[in-house]
Design an enzyme around this catalytic site. Sequence first.
Site, PDB file in Angstrom:
ATOM      1  N   ARG A   1      -4.130  10.903   0.935  1.00  0.00           N
ATOM      2  CA  ARG A   1      -4.967  12.042   0.544  1.00  0.00           C
ATOM      3  C   ARG A   1      -4.628  13.236   1.423  1.00  0.00           C
ATOM      4  O   ARG A   1      -4.565  13.113   2.641  1.00  0.00           O
ATOM      5  CB  ARG A   1      -6.425  11.646   0.739  1.00  0.00           C
ATOM      6  CG  ARG A   1      -7.406  12.614   0.172  1.00  0.00           C
ATOM      7  CD  ARG A   1      -8.742  11.925   0.106  1.00  0.00           C
ATOM      8  NE  ARG A   1      -9.797  12.801  -0.307  1.00  0.00           N
ATOM      9  CZ  ARG A   1     -11.020  12.360  -0.598  1.00  0.00           C
ATOM     10  NH1 ARG A   1     -11.308  11.099  -0.510  1.00  0.00           N
ATOM     11  NH2 ARG A   1     -11.950  13.198  -0.973  1.00  0.00           N
TER      12      ARG A   1
ATOM     13  N   ASN B   1      -2.164   8.243  -7.562  1.00  0.00           N
ATOM     14  CA  ASN B   1      -1.779   6.875  -7.218  1.00  0.00           C
ATOM     15  C   ASN B   1      -1.837   5.955  -8.425  1.00  0.00           C
ATOM     16  O   ASN B   1      -1.033   5.033  -8.549  1.00  0.00           O
ATOM     17  CB  ASN B   1      -2.648   6.343  -6.083  1.00  0.00           C
ATOM     18  CG  ASN B   1      -2.137   6.845  -4.753  1.00  0.00           C
ATOM     19  OD1 ASN B   1      -0.967   6.681  -4.453  1.00  0.00           O
ATOM     20  ND2 ASN B   1      -2.989   7.483  -3.984  1.00  0.00           N
TER      21      ASN B   1
ATOM     22  N   VAL C   1      -2.641  -3.115  -1.166  1.00  0.00           N
ATOM     23  CA  VAL C   1      -3.127  -2.603   0.119  1.00  0.00           C
ATOM     24  C   VAL C   1      -3.286  -1.083   0.052  1.00  0.00           C
ATOM     25  O   VAL C   1      -4.226  -0.508   0.606  1.00  0.00           O
ATOM     26  CB  VAL C   1      -2.135  -2.987   1.245  1.00  0.00           C
ATOM     27  CG1 VAL C   1      -2.583  -2.440   2.591  1.00  0.00           C
ATOM     28  CG2 VAL C   1      -1.972  -4.506   1.314  1.00  0.00           C
TER      29      VAL C   1
ATOM     30  N   ASP D   1     -11.283  -5.527   6.934  1.00  0.00           N
ATOM     31  CA  ASP D   1     -12.715  -5.249   7.113  1.00  0.00           C
ATOM     32  C   ASP D   1     -13.445  -6.506   7.595  1.00  0.00           C
ATOM     33  O   ASP D   1     -14.309  -6.440   8.473  1.00  0.00           O
ATOM     34  CB  ASP D   1     -13.319  -4.761   5.789  1.00  0.00           C
ATOM     35  CG  ASP D   1     -12.516  -3.622   5.199  1.00  0.00           C
ATOM     36  OD1 ASP D   1     -12.369  -2.605   5.886  1.00  0.00           O
ATOM     37  OD2 ASP D   1     -12.007  -3.756   4.074  1.00  0.00           O
TER      38      ASP D   1
ATOM     39  N   ARG E   1     -12.615  -7.009  11.201  1.00  0.00           N
ATOM     40  CA  ARG E   1     -13.347  -6.018  12.009  1.00  0.00           C
ATOM     41  C   ARG E   1     -14.798  -6.450  12.195  1.00  0.00           C
ATOM     42  O   ARG E   1     -15.360  -6.355  13.296  1.00  0.00           O
ATOM     43  CB  ARG E   1     -13.320  -4.657  11.309  1.00  0.00           C
ATOM     44  CG  ARG E   1     -11.972  -3.957  11.373  1.00  0.00           C
ATOM     45  CD  ARG E   1     -11.915  -2.770  10.410  1.00  0.00           C
ATOM     46  NE  ARG E   1     -10.747  -1.942  10.650  1.00  0.00           N
ATOM     47  CZ  ARG E   1     -10.332  -0.985   9.816  1.00  0.00           C
ATOM     48  NH1 ARG E   1     -11.002  -0.749   8.699  1.00  0.00           N
ATOM     49  NH2 ARG E   1      -9.259  -0.271  10.118  1.00  0.00           N
TER      50      ARG E   1
ATOM     51  N   HIS F   1     -13.201  -1.501  -0.884  1.00  0.00           N
ATOM     52  CA  HIS F   1     -12.625  -1.193   0.433  1.00  0.00           C
ATOM     53  C   HIS F   1     -12.768   0.310   0.654  1.00  0.00           C
ATOM     54  O   HIS F   1     -11.855   1.092   0.388  1.00  0.00           O
ATOM     55  CB  HIS F   1     -11.153  -1.608   0.498  1.00  0.00           C
ATOM     56  CG  HIS F   1     -10.463  -1.084   1.727  1.00  0.00           C
ATOM     57  ND1 HIS F   1     -10.727  -1.559   2.979  1.00  0.00           N
ATOM     58  CD2 HIS F   1      -9.555  -0.094   1.884  1.00  0.00           C
ATOM     59  CE1 HIS F   1     -10.007  -0.894   3.860  1.00  0.00           C
ATOM     60  NE2 HIS F   1      -9.285   0.004   3.219  1.00  0.00           N
TER      61      HIS F   1
HETATM   62  N1  LIG Z   1      -6.710  -2.075   2.331  1.00  0.00           N
HETATM   63  C1  LIG Z   1      -6.708  -1.816   3.627  1.00  0.00           C
HETATM   64  O1  LIG Z   1      -7.428  -2.473   4.391  1.00  0.00           O
HETATM   65  C2  LIG Z   1      -5.841  -0.737   4.219  1.00  0.00           C
HETATM   66  C3  LIG Z   1      -5.798  -0.571   5.606  1.00  0.00           C
HETATM   67  C4  LIG Z   1      -4.992   0.417   6.154  1.00  0.00           C
HETATM   68  C5  LIG Z   1      -4.232   1.243   5.323  1.00  0.00           C
HETATM   69  N2  LIG Z   1      -4.312   1.072   3.970  1.00  0.00           N
HETATM   70  C6  LIG Z   1      -3.510   1.911   3.037  1.00  0.00           C
HETATM   71  O2  LIG Z   1      -2.192   1.440   3.039  1.00  0.00           O
HETATM   72  C7  LIG Z   1      -1.337   2.483   2.577  1.00  0.00           C
HETATM   73  C8  LIG Z   1      -0.090   2.570   3.447  1.00  0.00           C
HETATM   74  O3  LIG Z   1      -0.458   2.954   4.768  1.00  0.00           O
HETATM   75  P1  LIG Z   1       0.662   3.387   5.830  1.00  0.00           P
HETATM   76  O4  LIG Z   1      -0.060   3.715   7.078  1.00  0.00           O
HETATM   77  O5  LIG Z   1       1.776   2.406   5.862  1.00  0.00           O
HETATM   78  O6  LIG Z   1       1.161   4.754   5.145  1.00  0.00           O
HETATM   79  P2  LIG Z   1       2.510   5.527   5.410  1.00  0.00           P
HETATM   80  O7  LIG Z   1       2.300   6.897   4.824  1.00  0.00           O
HETATM   81  O8  LIG Z   1       2.978   5.378   6.811  1.00  0.00           O
HETATM   82  O9  LIG Z   1       3.560   4.760   4.496  1.00  0.00           O
HETATM   83  C9  LIG Z   1       3.500   4.735   3.112  1.00  0.00           C
HETATM   84  C10 LIG Z   1       4.915   4.548   2.604  1.00  0.00           C
HETATM   85  O10 LIG Z   1       4.829   4.382   1.196  1.00  0.00           O
HETATM   86  C11 LIG Z   1       5.928   5.035   0.627  1.00  0.00           C
HETATM   87  N3  LIG Z   1       5.608   5.296  -0.779  1.00  0.00           N
HETATM   88  C12 LIG Z   1       4.846   6.285  -1.307  1.00  0.00           C
HETATM   89  N4  LIG Z   1       4.831   6.176  -2.641  1.00  0.00           N
HETATM   90  C13 LIG Z   1       5.559   5.088  -2.957  1.00  0.00           C
HETATM   91  C14 LIG Z   1       5.931   4.473  -4.181  1.00  0.00           C
HETATM   92  N5  LIG Z   1       5.562   4.988  -5.354  1.00  0.00           N
HETATM   93  N6  LIG Z   1       6.716   3.376  -4.143  1.00  0.00           N
HETATM   94  C15 LIG Z   1       7.129   2.860  -2.963  1.00  0.00           C
HETATM   95  N7  LIG Z   1       6.831   3.408  -1.772  1.00  0.00           N
HETATM   96  C16 LIG Z   1       6.050   4.509  -1.780  1.00  0.00           C
HETATM   97  C17 LIG Z   1       6.105   6.291   1.478  1.00  0.00           C
HETATM   98  O11 LIG Z   1       7.425   6.804   1.354  1.00  0.00           O
HETATM   99  C18 LIG Z   1       5.829   5.747   2.869  1.00  0.00           C
HETATM  100  O12 LIG Z   1       7.004   5.286   3.511  1.00  0.00           O
HETATM  101  C19 LIG Z   1      -2.200   3.740   2.570  1.00  0.00           C
HETATM  102  O13 LIG Z   1      -2.642   3.977   1.251  1.00  0.00           O
HETATM  103  C20 LIG Z   1      -3.384   3.356   3.423  1.00  0.00           C
HETATM  104  O14 LIG Z   1      -4.541   4.097   3.089  1.00  0.00           O
HETATM  105  C21 LIG Z   1      -5.095   0.101   3.412  1.00  0.00           C
END
Ligand SMILES: NC(=O)c1ccc[n+]([C@@H]2O[C@H](COP(=O)([O-])OP(=O)(O)OC[C@H]3O[C@@H](n4cnc5c(N)ncnc54)[C@H](O)[C@@H]3O)[C@@H](O)[C@H]2O)c1
Length: 328
Positions: A92, A105, A129, A159, A162, A187
Amino acid sequence: MKDPITVSVTGAAGQIGYSLLFRIASGAMFGPDQPVNLRLIEIEPGMKALEGVVMELDDCAFPTLNEVVPTCDLNEGFRGTNWALLVGSVPRKAGMERKDLLGINGKIFVGQGKAIAGNAASDVRTLVVGNPCNTNCLIAMNAADGVPNDRFFAMTRLDENRAKSQLAKKAGVHQNAVSNLCIWGNHSATQYPDFTNAKIDGKAVTDVISDRAWLEGEFISTVQQRGAAIIQARGASSAASAANGVVDTVKSLTNPTPAGDWTSVAVCSNGEFGIDTGLIASMPIRTSDGKSWEVVEGVEIDAFSRDRIDASVQELKEEREAVQDLMS
Ligand SMILES: NC(=O)c1ccc[n+]([C@@H]2O[C@H](COP(=O)([O-])OP(=O)(O)OC[C@H]3O[C@@H](n4cnc5c(N)ncnc54)[C@H](O)[C@@H]3O)[C@@H](O)[C@H]2O)c1
């Protein structure tokens, strides 16, 4: 050594990927006798960084890493996959409404759901995720024609971990003592970490922690806001603990659940606990064989819990409404 299994990871060059890939490759997810093929999926701008990650995987010489395929082609990325870990998504940005984020997304997860249906192994399981993970999972599930709904999961294990850690700290016990902790709903900041059914050393949490105001107030808000607190402290969102949540989720779905316990993961509701059918909502889950799973029956929901679960489910309904045009 067993025959290799194939694991696809999207967003492989991102922060979570940088922690997750090494744990999958080292055997932490599937065990020391299970070789893995990794199919690492990125978008074009991420491919150069991914090249470096692949070099580092090579440099670990992991005994359980069989093959690594980096790609930005979804068909190649999901070919023959047994586990699709959908981590990548667009973050975001300032000024972006939640609805815009859902739309941007959502389109990604339509394409990935179709590619999974067209290329994955017949036993494929998918864990989403990338946020908003419940609704992204709903979209991927709807797009994946022919793949049963019960193969789709969205992650709430971070979660759960945590919440267990907060309860253990308050009670002055090790986190291993905490069981039966269910995260209900989305989530997001509406999630409900259910202390009413959780146990510490087999006793009701409410018998061990007498500070009810803390349980109803600070405990819940600390778990709900933990992601934001980490961003504020670290200047980046949780990554190593999120990767650990992925490892724990897959381990919990591929190994029998300890007697009497359960784990939290968001799955497609069949109307359990009054949660609308078809939503991807977090609930208590058990598996006896590490393949099929069931929602735990008979978990009591008191009036306090009901209100909080309903609020989170309401948010999931609104998210579903916002992406209606992406669902076939
Ligand atoms: N469910 C959970 O508990 C939880 C916890 C933490 C983070 N997250 C989510 O996980 C996601 C990833 O987090 P992060 O810190 O690794 O982010 P990040 O921005 O470091 O990495 C995301 C990667 O995804 C790639 N990407 C974007 N669109 C894509 C697509 N269409 N196909 C393939 N790759 C793509 C980007 O190039 C980037 O390398 C985020 O959406 C974050 O909010 C979820």
